[in-house]
Scaffold this motif. Structure first.
Motif, PDB file in Angstrom:
ATOM      1  N   HIS A  66       0.863  -1.182   0.000  1.00 58.91           N
ATOM      2  CA  HIS A  66       0.000   0.000   0.000  1.00 58.91           C
ATOM      3  C   HIS A  66       0.896   1.228   0.000  1.00 58.91           C
ATOM      4  O   HIS A  66       1.683   1.431   0.932  1.00 58.91           O
ATOM      5  N   GLU A  89      -0.587  -7.890  -4.379  1.00 59.91           N
ATOM      6  CA  GLU A  89      -1.665  -6.949  -4.126  1.00 59.91           C
ATOM      7  C   GLU A  89      -1.061  -5.555  -3.997  1.00 59.91           C
ATOM      8  O   GLU A  89      -0.253  -5.315  -3.100  1.00 59.91           O
ATOM      9  N   SER A  91      -2.019  -1.394  -3.850  1.00 63.72           N
ATOM     10  CA  SER A  91      -3.042  -0.352  -3.759  1.00 63.72           C
ATOM     11  C   SER A  91      -2.379   1.002  -3.563  1.00 63.72           C
ATOM     12  O   SER A  91      -1.507   1.163  -2.708  1.00 63.72           O
ATOM     13  N   ASN A 119      -5.318  -1.739  -7.153  1.00 68.34           N
ATOM     14  CA  ASN A 119      -6.250  -0.711  -6.688  1.00 68.34           C
ATOM     15  C   ASN A 119      -5.722   0.676  -7.015  1.00 68.34           C
ATOM     16  O   ASN A 119      -4.572   0.995  -6.683  1.00 68.34           O
ATOM     17  N   ASN A 120      -6.574   1.483  -7.652  1.00 70.00           N
ATOM     18  CA  ASN A 120      -6.243   2.887  -7.922  1.00 70.00           C
ATOM     19  C   ASN A 120      -4.950   3.026  -8.720  1.00 70.00           C
ATOM     20  O   ASN A 120      -4.042   3.761  -8.338  1.00 70.00           O
ATOM     21  N   GLU A 142      -8.227  -8.899  -9.864  1.00 69.09           N
ATOM     22  CA  GLU A 142      -9.131  -7.903  -9.315  1.00 69.09           C
ATOM     23  C   GLU A 142      -8.614  -6.514  -9.661  1.00 69.09           C
ATOM     24  O   GLU A 142      -7.464  -6.182  -9.364  1.00 69.09           O
ATOM     25  N   ARG A 144      -9.698  -2.558  -9.104  1.00 67.12           N
ATOM     26  CA  ARG A 144     -10.610  -1.713  -8.336  1.00 67.12           C
ATOM     27  C   ARG A 144     -10.181  -0.252  -8.430  1.00 67.12           C
ATOM     28  O   ARG A 144      -9.010   0.063  -8.244  1.00 67.12           O
ATOM     29  N   ASP A 145     -11.133   0.612  -8.749  1.00 65.97           N
ATOM     30  CA  ASP A 145     -10.879   2.065  -8.828  1.00 65.97           C
ATOM     31  C   ASP A 145      -9.710   2.373  -9.769  1.00 65.97           C
ATOM     32  O   ASP A 145      -8.912   3.291  -9.516  1.00 65.97           O
ATOM     33  N   CYS A 146      -9.600   1.616 -10.841  1.00 67.84           N
ATOM     34  CA  CYS A 146      -8.482   1.779 -11.778  1.00 67.84           C
ATOM     35  C   CYS A 146      -8.894   2.567 -13.009  1.00 67.84           C
ATOM     36  O   CYS A 146     -10.075   2.645 -13.364  1.00 67.84           O
ATOM     37  N   CYS A 166     -14.151   0.972 -12.128  1.00 67.68           N
ATOM     38  CA  CYS A 166     -13.002   1.343 -12.966  1.00 67.68           C
ATOM     39  C   CYS A 166     -13.446   2.242 -14.111  1.00 67.68           C
ATOM     40  O   CYS A 166     -14.549   2.098 -14.656  1.00 67.68           O
TER      41      CYS A 166
END
Length: 331
Positions: A66, A89, A91, A119-120, A142, A144-146, A166
């Protein structure tokens, strides 16, 4: 030790001289910029770079990262990929702009990667290409918010795909033939197109009202030619093999009436869709809505294996509020 956040993991080396370098053998890295409080800038970047240098070429099983506006984050992702990580993962902090995954810095090519979560981030076709073609073990993806500038998701090994909130900056075609579950929630700018997925069992598609003009309904399914053969795909028609479909697409009143018109004026979206494997349908509706009977007549010929239809009536919000006020007065 493998479950410790990165900062605490490194600090274990201070507990004993025999433990000084033990943390470098950990196969799991959980790196979180929020651990550094107000020092989440250069201090965070220096810490991660030094930690990865000390780990050297030790293999990884999983990286959870993160970050927040840290330019080196792309190279840290590549570090994990090159150390045979099965899980990655990443983000970017939601308060930051989408992190640009730069071609030449980030390389997803891996024979070990099974689970990828982004993520993002902002990702283009060049960076995404290895995900389609050079990750033979990838099963879960996955996004997300991309921000996606990707023309196709076609990984032959992919089993589960989740695209959540997205932004699609160009037409996206989903054609991964091994997909067993697909979840698309609130795509922005446009909805992806889906080719018929022969292994699909569960599909969830949630669209907002933006996608429901009458023109868009007519154009939502389209065809193209490939090697002389017509290839049909659409946001709905690609789900025909699924055994479970959850479709949430709030329609404005006039669009709903348009969908339930008698043929031949009904849009192609309604006339051409079939769901031969669908076993159960649940319909939520307001009490007294006469369109339910029309909808049931529409579904009968296109859901040939249907075994159960559940109707769940509900009282409109305005009526519920009125009844509640009356009950309070009575009491």
């Amino acid at each position: 030790m493998s479950t410790l956040p990165a900062l605490e993991l490194v600090y274990t080396g201070m507990l004993s001289t025999r433990w000084r370098h033990l943390w470098t053998s950990s196969a799991y890295l959980n790196i979180d910029v929020n651990q550094f409080g107000r020092h989440r800038g250069q201090k965070f970047c220096n810490f991660v770079n030094r930690m990865l240098r000390q780990r050297g070429s030790s293999l990884l099983d999983a990286l959870r990262l993160h970050s927040a506006d840290t330019r080196d984050a792309g190279s840290w992702i590549t570090y994990a990929i090159k150390r045979s990580s099965k899980v990655v993962e990443f983000s970017e902090d939601i308060d930051c702009e989408p992190f640009k995954l730069d071609y030449g810095v980030v390389d997803f090519t891996s024979i070990c990667l099974k689970f990828l979560v982004l993520n993002n981030v902002c990702i283009d076709a060049n960076v995404f290409y290895p995900i389609n073609s050079s990750c033979p073990a990838l099963e879960n993806l996955e996004l997300r918010d991309c921000s996606l500038e990707v023309p196709e998701i076609s990984s032959g090994s992919l089993l589960h795909l989740d695209i959540d909130n997205c932004c699609l900056f160009e037409d996206l075609l989903i054609s991964s033939s091994s997909l067993m579950s697909l979840c698309i929630k609130n795509p922005q700018h446009r909805a992806p197109m889906i080719m018929t997925l022969p292994c699909l069992e569960v599909a969830i598609v949630i669209l907002d009202e933006f996608f429901h003009s009458t023109d868009e309904l007519a154009d939502m399914d389209e065809g193209e030619e490939q090697d002389g053969e017509e290839i049909n795909h659409g946001i709905v028609s690609g789900l025909t093999k699924a055994r479970s479909i959850e479709l949430i697409a709030p329609l404005r009143e006039e669009v709903c009436e348009y969908c339930l018109q008698e043929p031949p004026t009904a849009p192609p979206l309604v006339k051409e869709f079939t769901a031969d494997y669908l076993k159960k349908i649940t319909i939520y509706f307001w009490l007294g809505d006469e369109r339910v009977s029309k909808l049931l007549m529409l579904l009968a010929p296109i859901c040939k294996s249907l075994e159960d239809i559940k109707l769940i009536p509900s009282t409109p919000p305005g009526v519920r509020a009125f009844v509640s006020r009356v009950q309070r007065i009575i009491k």
